[in-house]
Design an enzyme around this catalytic site. Sequence first.
Site, short mmCIF file in Angstrom:
data_model
loop_
_atom_site.label_atom_id
_atom_site.label_comp_id
_atom_site.label_asym_id
_atom_site.label_seq_id
_atom_site.Cartn_x
_atom_site.Cartn_y
_atom_site.Cartn_z
N CYS A 52 -71.17 -27.66 -18.22
CA CYS A 52 -72.75 -27.56 -17.95
C CYS A 52 -74.05 -28.90 -17.60
CB CYS A 52 -73.58 -26.89 -18.44
SG CYS A 52 -72.36 -25.01 -18.89
N GLN A 60 -65.87 -17.95 -25.32
CA GLN A 60 -64.66 -18.89 -25.98
C GLN A 60 -63.73 -17.79 -26.74
OE1 GLN A 60 -63.68 -21.15 -24.15
NE2 GLN A 60 -65.59 -22.00 -22.92
N THR A 112 -74.02 -15.90 -19.09
CA THR A 112 -75.45 -16.37 -19.76
C THR A 112 -76.26 -14.91 -19.55
OG1 THR A 112 -75.22 -18.28 -18.50
CG2 THR A 112 -77.10 -17.70 -17.92
C1 LIG Z 1 -69.08 -20.20 -20.40
C2 LIG Z 1 -70.15 -20.01 -21.58
C3 LIG Z 1 -71.02 -18.83 -21.19
C4 LIG Z 1 -71.93 -18.71 -19.98
O1 LIG Z 1 -70.82 -17.69 -19.26
P1 LIG Z 1 -71.09 -17.24 -17.52
O2 LIG Z 1 -70.41 -16.30 -17.84
O3 LIG Z 1 -70.38 -18.88 -17.44
O4 LIG Z 1 -72.17 -17.61 -17.64
C5 LIG Z 1 -71.83 -19.52 -22.91
N1 LIG Z 1 -71.51 -19.14 -23.31
C6 LIG Z 1 -69.86 -19.89 -23.62
C7 LIG Z 1 -70.26 -20.27 -25.16
C8 LIG Z 1 -69.44 -20.34 -22.58
O5 LIG Z 1 -68.16 -20.43 -22.95
#
Ligand SMILES: *Cc1c(COP(=O)(O)O)cnc(C)c1O
Length: 389
Positions: free
Chosen positions: A328, A180, A73
């Site tokens: 989320c 991912q 994030t």
């Molecule tokens: C989980 C995820 C995030 C957020 O990452 P965090 O480390 O949890 O803040 C952003 N983009 C994608 C595609 C995610 O799967």
Amino acid sequence: MMTPIYLDHNATTAVHPTVVDAMLPWLTQHYGNPSSVHWAGRAANAALEKAREQVASLLNASVNDIIFTSGGTEGDNFAIKGTALQRAEQGRHLITTAVEHPAVLETCRALERQGWQVSYLPVDSQGNLDLAQLESNIQPQTQLISVMWANNEIGNIYPLAEISVIAKARGVCLHSDAVQVAGRLPIDVQATGLDLAVISGHKFGAPKGVGALFVKSGNRLEPLMHGGSQERHRRGGTSNLASIVGLGKACELAGVEMQQNAVHVAQLRERLQQGIRRGIRGVFFHGAQQSDHRLPNTLNASFAGISGESLLMSLDLKGIAVSSGSACSSGSLEASHVMTALGVAPQLAQSSIRFSLGPTNTAAEIDYVIDELAAAVSRLRQISPFENF
Ligand SMILES: *Cc1c(COP(=O)(O)O)cnc(C)c1O
């Protein structure tokens, strides 16, 4: 009675035991601040820089182009707002897609509230982008294109190398949320031609709350965190050393285990999909049809006539962890923005379930899940007010 089965690896993963071992000394014996000049600081700084090399190596990036962050994030916020603030005088238009993670979408919406224009590219019913449409959205004012490498809900992999050719030809900076993909499939930021890329540790065996942003040299970003001179003045604040060491170790392990893990989860995913096809009627699979256009671990399916939330809860009672919509946005009963972007009818969108597998899952677990899933679906359909199957 039941052993828990975890099929929600796109939400988060366990910390790899080797990563825990690598981290522990940096919480206890070696507690120095990497910015300190004395022996304790020097040891900590050496560990910090080793981790930077490990991250850079996984991405095929230069070490100087890696900035440690608190996760995906922050990385997405930094890449997008940092570029926007840096280049506001040159134009105020961004391009992204309708299927991004909220870390990108909400950042773009925040910029819209400050007067930026954002084009949200649609996708087709399989989740694919139209690259000609992407190109036609580029304007002289466009400062950034942000396209995720792989989608967290449906697993679609986007053609960043092709997008990069378009972006370069028009002189536009390209960012990709690679959260991912990192640790699951090879990433080469140079060959792919990215200017910015984001990874997050907890999606591939490192702890939560640590990640990295790749910023190709020559791209300047306005910092979000002003403070000390850490990360070469690009992100102030004492480094989260133990977690960063863990991120580095997870990157190193991924280099070794990634390929074999990808084959393993792809086989299990195939087994799950076949089992569902064979045992359950009224199923619709979402995302790219060709399996090599999807993450090897991800399967997203709707079970007509029942709500994804009820199915999720039924499976939970059997010890099976999956997610409905995106992790989320669960808790809200709105259909996920990804399902909406695919044009899935609201009722079917509500019934979608995401299975995301990991290297520790087994064929026996998948067989158990198929049986419990078929039982739960038929039970829920008996009480469904909709159709009969
Ligand atoms: C989980 C995820 C995030 C957020 O990452 P965090 O480390 O949890 O803040 C952003 N983009 C994608 C595609 C995610 O799967």
